[in-house]
Scaffold this motif. Structure first.
Motif, mmCIF file in Angstrom:
data_model
loop_
_atom_site.group_PDB
_atom_site.id
_atom_site.type_symbol
_atom_site.label_atom_id
_atom_site.label_comp_id
_atom_site.label_asym_id
_atom_site.label_seq_id
_atom_site.Cartn_x
_atom_site.Cartn_y
_atom_site.Cartn_z
ATOM 1 N N PRO A 107 -43.337 -23.030 29.488
ATOM 2 C CA PRO A 107 -41.925 -22.912 29.764
ATOM 3 C C PRO A 107 -41.943 -21.499 30.722
ATOM 4 O O PRO A 107 -42.811 -20.554 30.552
ATOM 5 C CB PRO A 107 -41.054 -22.557 28.568
ATOM 6 C CG PRO A 107 -42.198 -21.729 27.416
ATOM 7 C CD PRO A 107 -43.386 -22.852 28.009
ATOM 8 N N MET A 108 -40.875 -21.433 31.843
ATOM 9 C CA MET A 108 -41.171 -20.321 32.675
ATOM 10 C C MET A 108 -39.975 -19.274 32.079
ATOM 11 O O MET A 108 -38.890 -19.674 31.343
ATOM 12 C CB MET A 108 -40.641 -20.780 34.045
ATOM 13 C CG MET A 108 -39.287 -21.410 34.329
ATOM 14 S SD MET A 108 -39.085 -21.798 36.082
ATOM 15 C CE MET A 108 -40.192 -23.256 36.102
ATOM 16 N N GLY A 109 -40.175 -18.191 32.491
ATOM 17 C CA GLY A 109 -39.352 -16.981 31.820
ATOM 18 C C GLY A 109 -38.225 -16.809 33.151
ATOM 19 O O GLY A 109 -37.269 -16.227 32.601
ATOM 20 N N VAL A 110 -38.687 -16.770 34.344
ATOM 21 C CA VAL A 110 -37.516 -16.551 35.389
ATOM 22 C C VAL A 110 -37.746 -17.675 36.583
ATOM 23 O O VAL A 110 -38.733 -18.460 36.612
ATOM 24 C CB VAL A 110 -37.858 -15.224 35.885
ATOM 25 C CG1 VAL A 110 -37.700 -14.072 34.935
ATOM 26 C CG2 VAL A 110 -39.403 -15.485 36.896
ATOM 27 N N VAL A 111 -36.716 -17.848 37.271
ATOM 28 C CA VAL A 111 -36.439 -18.722 38.225
ATOM 29 C C VAL A 111 -36.357 -17.944 39.422
ATOM 30 O O VAL A 111 -35.610 -16.962 39.325
ATOM 31 C CB VAL A 111 -35.495 -19.848 38.210
ATOM 32 C CG1 VAL A 111 -35.199 -20.613 39.630
ATOM 33 C CG2 VAL A 111 -36.076 -20.920 37.247
ATOM 34 N N PHE A 112 -37.193 -18.192 40.754
ATOM 35 C CA PHE A 112 -36.969 -17.603 41.907
ATOM 36 C C PHE A 112 -35.816 -18.303 42.620
ATOM 37 O O PHE A 112 -35.777 -19.031 42.876
ATOM 38 C CB PHE A 112 -38.102 -17.473 42.692
ATOM 39 C CG PHE A 112 -39.340 -16.866 42.150
ATOM 40 C CD1 PHE A 112 -39.004 -15.350 41.387
ATOM 41 C CD2 PHE A 112 -40.348 -17.268 41.649
ATOM 42 C CE1 PHE A 112 -40.129 -14.988 40.762
ATOM 43 C CE2 PHE A 112 -41.578 -16.671 41.108
ATOM 44 C CZ PHE A 112 -41.304 -15.098 40.502
ATOM 45 N N ARG A 113 -34.659 -17.377 43.015
ATOM 46 C CA ARG A 113 -33.550 -18.094 43.826
ATOM 47 C C ARG A 113 -34.033 -18.511 45.120
ATOM 48 O O ARG A 113 -33.443 -19.700 45.511
ATOM 49 C CB ARG A 113 -32.492 -17.009 43.658
ATOM 50 C CG ARG A 113 -31.846 -16.610 42.606
ATOM 51 C CD ARG A 113 -30.530 -15.805 43.057
ATOM 52 N NE ARG A 113 -30.953 -14.332 43.658
ATOM 53 C CZ ARG A 113 -31.545 -13.317 42.460
ATOM 54 N NH1 ARG A 113 -31.090 -13.362 41.328
ATOM 55 N NH2 ARG A 113 -31.598 -12.075 43.195
ATOM 56 N N ARG A 114 -34.976 -18.009 45.625
ATOM 57 C CA ARG A 114 -35.390 -18.452 46.898
ATOM 58 C C ARG A 114 -36.976 -18.671 46.656
ATOM 59 O O ARG A 114 -37.701 -17.714 46.661
ATOM 60 C CB ARG A 114 -35.170 -17.378 48.138
ATOM 61 C CG ARG A 114 -35.677 -18.113 49.388
ATOM 62 C CD ARG A 114 -34.882 -17.301 50.641
ATOM 63 N NE ARG A 114 -35.265 -15.832 50.506
ATOM 64 C CZ ARG A 114 -36.093 -15.363 51.460
ATOM 65 N NH1 ARG A 114 -37.137 -16.075 52.063
ATOM 66 N NH2 ARG A 114 -36.191 -14.072 51.117
ATOM 67 N N PRO A 115 -37.248 -19.909 46.671
ATOM 68 C CA PRO A 115 -38.857 -19.977 46.302
ATOM 69 C C PRO A 115 -39.686 -19.498 47.185
ATOM 70 O O PRO A 115 -39.426 -19.609 48.472
ATOM 71 C CB PRO A 115 -38.947 -21.692 45.832
ATOM 72 C CG PRO A 115 -37.328 -22.197 45.709
ATOM 73 C CD PRO A 115 -36.691 -21.168 46.536
ATOM 74 N N PHE A 116 -40.827 -19.069 46.788
ATOM 75 C CA PHE A 116 -41.880 -18.455 47.651
ATOM 76 C C PHE A 116 -42.699 -20.060 48.039
ATOM 77 O O PHE A 116 -42.491 -20.980 47.569
ATOM 78 C CB PHE A 116 -42.869 -17.673 46.977
ATOM 79 C CG PHE A 116 -42.363 -16.329 46.488
ATOM 80 C CD1 PHE A 116 -42.103 -15.420 47.507
ATOM 81 C CD2 PHE A 116 -41.844 -16.106 45.180
ATOM 82 C CE1 PHE A 116 -41.723 -14.044 47.161
ATOM 83 C CE2 PHE A 116 -41.409 -14.805 45.002
ATOM 84 C CZ PHE A 116 -41.319 -14.040 45.885
ATOM 85 N N VAL A 117 -43.521 -19.800 48.917
ATOM 86 C CA VAL A 117 -44.331 -20.868 49.440
ATOM 87 C C VAL A 117 -45.792 -20.609 49.233
ATOM 88 O O VAL A 117 -46.358 -19.559 49.899
ATOM 89 C CB VAL A 117 -44.017 -21.476 50.731
ATOM 90 C CG1 VAL A 117 -45.194 -22.437 51.410
ATOM 91 C CG2 VAL A 117 -42.566 -22.126 50.784
#
Length: 625
Positions: free
Chosen positions: A556-566
């Motif tokens: 499971p992930m702890g955070v989501v990035f609002r604007r994903p990196f590439v």
């Protein structure tokens, strides 16, 4: 007398102080200080280590817990924390302190347990804890786990106590810093301390590194040291070592049922690097097949249970590899005289690829040159199309001007036939040199994803980094301060057209996770941690976009990035994850972080997107070699 566990912990504590020195020591200075510390520790404790009452196998298992692949505890950090808390009957405030390892900046579980126990360090203890006691407890815990090796499970104790209770009995007699190292021992990870295995083994006994190549278990190696090699001193002068090695080489023979070690590999990073490594001698060029390494032992005295299979890590995988038992029996039918087992589905089965033979009856073939071993292997194996074969190989004299062209042609053909690459082995060298003459005679591994001069011919794809998670053990290995995430979740956009045309809410499918260790360059890891704090979302992980569920295990992930990196990701070919309709890179690792791109235009990787026809990437058979 038994060996004190505190002596081992003092060594590890000293090495951790070197690793965490502020300011950090330069690499060469740190390595030199570590080696001197290890040498001094063995000099001080040499007499106790070699005393009759010391279990040297237990001591080696404590120095290198990661080598005990035969022991499975099922105690990763969260579950181990719960077991310790129940065993010690911790109050809520201490339990909260113990669980702080789950959050960045608090160290690992061992650090947190040390904080809990530090207030009790001044209290008297009932005798000392020995390495042998700790090893017995870990053996007891592992013997009750069915995933441990058959040998470990066969030595079950009469105790029905839970792991938490067994560990609590030990922990109550330890000081706080000793308990820290016990926790890391159970997790099989001493980070930030990383012991130089070859150096420590040589300090233990100068023959031990070579013996572990010959018989890859501590028990077998110590049996040799106490038996046929008992007259050899553990730490003679360098000149005497040369003589003793040659004498020892003639006294050794493999033992059926004990895994043999593997030669060292050099990963060629370019064709020039490969040519520089091989020099002007004759090498056998052998194809490297996509599959899992295994070592097969056949003991006819055991009747129907004569086959034993070891994995690359040394674990007994005999039961896990039932699918190839029939092919092994048929390939060796001139010796076993039995028919192959039938398969449920004729179109779906494992295939085994034989590439070497190390011992036949009383003939120790591993001492023979590679060419002779391959000739012997050819006489042993009965090939069957789609079931059993020997690895393709060709001897090339690199003193010839045509050698480079031959190497390139063989490499190209291997890739065209969907092999992983090539393995180069000295034609006139044994499997590995038992006398350790100092000349490197390992293997050279040639794979497209290792080679920087392959350009666009490598398997590379861009993925969106949609989220991150934290692992305390991984964080200790980074060498970075205040790290927030050690694992990153890769996603692909599944509704690209709707996002671009109708500004729909982006929907990502998480296709893989990448851990920092060996898979993310440190500068990119720092950048992701620094910039990720400006994009993180923890309260509502699905507020910015949808995350499609997956049907295979992903942490499971702890955070989501609002604007994903590439990130640009390199792999060694494409494989199809279980029960999924897309292909994913095998063994993915980050090679570049693109800060000028966003993750809202990276569609999911389909079979047709990769230029791979569905079902053609080893979907029917899995080669073992």
């Amino acid at each position: 007398m038994p060996f004190r566990f505190s002596h081992l912990c003092q060594l590890l504590e000293s090495l951790e102080e070197i690793e965490r020195h502020d300011p950090p020591l330069l690499r060469d200075a740190r390595r030199d200080k570590v080696q001197k510390t290890v040498v001094a520790w063995f000099r001080v404790h040499r007499r106790t280590i070699e005393a009759p009452g010391t279990d040297r196998v237990a001591l080696l298992s404590s120095l290198f817990p990661e080598r005990r692949t035969d022991r499975v505890y099922l105690l990763q950090a969260p579950r181990l924390s719960q077991a310790i808390a129940r065993g010690l009957e911790l109050r809520s405030d201490k339990l909260a302190t113990l669980d702080r390892f789950k959050s960045p900046g608090n160290g690992d579980l061992g650090d947190c347990l040390a904080r809990v126990l530090k207030v009790h360090d001044a209290e008297p203890r009932l005798g000392y804890v020995s390495v042998e006691e700790v090893d017995a407890v870990l053996q007891d815990i592992a013997s009750k786990v069915r995933f441990s090796s058959p040998t470990v499970c066969a030595r079950k104790s009469l105790s029905n106590d839970s792991p938490g209770h067994l560990l609590a009995v030990i922990i109550r007699r330890l000081k706080s810093f000793e308990a820290k190292w016990l926790v890391r021992m159970i997790l099989k990870d001493y980070a930030p301390v990383v012991l130089d295995q070859q150096h420590v083994l040589r300090c233990f006994h100068f023959l031990l590194p070579a013996l572990l190549k010959f018989q890859d278990t501590f028990e077998a190696a110590m049996h040799l040291i106490k038996g046929p090699l008992a007259e050899f001193p553990s730490n003679p002068d360098p000149r005497s070592q040369v003589i003793f090695r040659k004498q020892a080489a003639g006294l050794l023979r493999p033992q059926i049922g004990v895994k043999v070690g593997r030669p060292s590999f050099h990963k060629a990073h370019s064709l020039k690097d490969c040519l520089r490594t091989v020099g002007s001698r004759k090498w056998a060029i052998e194809r490297k097949y996509d599959g899992e390494y295994c070592e097969i032992h056949v003991d006819l005295a055991k009747g129907q249970d004569c086959i034993q299979i070891f994995s690359k890590s040394g674990k007994d995988s005999t039961q896990d590899r039932q699918g190839v038992h029939g092919s092994i029996r048929e390939a060796l039918r001139s010796f076993l005289g039995t028919d192959a087992d039938s398969q449920v589905h004729e179109h779906e089965h494992l295939m085994i690829v034989y590439f070497d033979v190390l011992m036949v009856d009383e003939d120790i073939t591993m001492r023979q040159p590679h060419k002779e071993r391959r000739d012997r292997l050819r006489d042993l194996i009965a090939k069957k199309r789609g079931r059993a074969m020997t690895a393709e190989w060709k001897v090339v004299d690199f003193a010839q001007v045509t050698a480079e062209r031959t190497l390139v042609e063989q490499f190209a053909c291997a890739l065209y036939d969907r092999c992983e690459g090539l393995i180069l082995k000295l034609s006139d060298a044994p499997y590995f040199p038992l006398d350790n003459t100092g000349e490197w005679r390992g293997f050279v591994k040639l794979k497209a994803d290792y080679m920087i001069d392959m350009g666009n011919d490598r398997d590379v794809a861009d993925f969106a980094v949609v989220g991150g998670s934290y692992d305390a053990q991984q964080a200790l290995k980074t060498g970075l301060q205040n790290i927030s995430w050690t694992t990153f979740h890769l996603g692909c956009l599944v509704n690209k057209e709707a996002v671009l045309r109708f500004q729909a809410k982006p929907s990502f499918r998480v296709v893989e996770v990448i851990h920092q260790e060996h898979c993310i360059p440190k500068p990119d890891l720092e950048a992701l941690n620094r910039l990720g704090k400006l994009r993180q979302e923890t309260d509502n992980l699905h507020r910015e976009f949808d995350l499609c569920p997956v049907r295979y295990p992903i942490p499971p992930m702890g955070v989501v990035f609002r604007r994903p990196f590439v990130v640009e990701v390199l792999g060694s070919g494409y494989v199809k994850p279980p029960n999924q309709d897309f292909f994913m890179l095998r063994h993915p690792r980050v090679i570049k972080l693109h800060l000028d791109l966003n993750g809202f235009d990276k569609p999911i990787v389909k079979a047709t997107d990769t230029g791979v026809a569905p079902g053609s990437v080893y979907s029917a058979t899995s080669n073992l070699g």
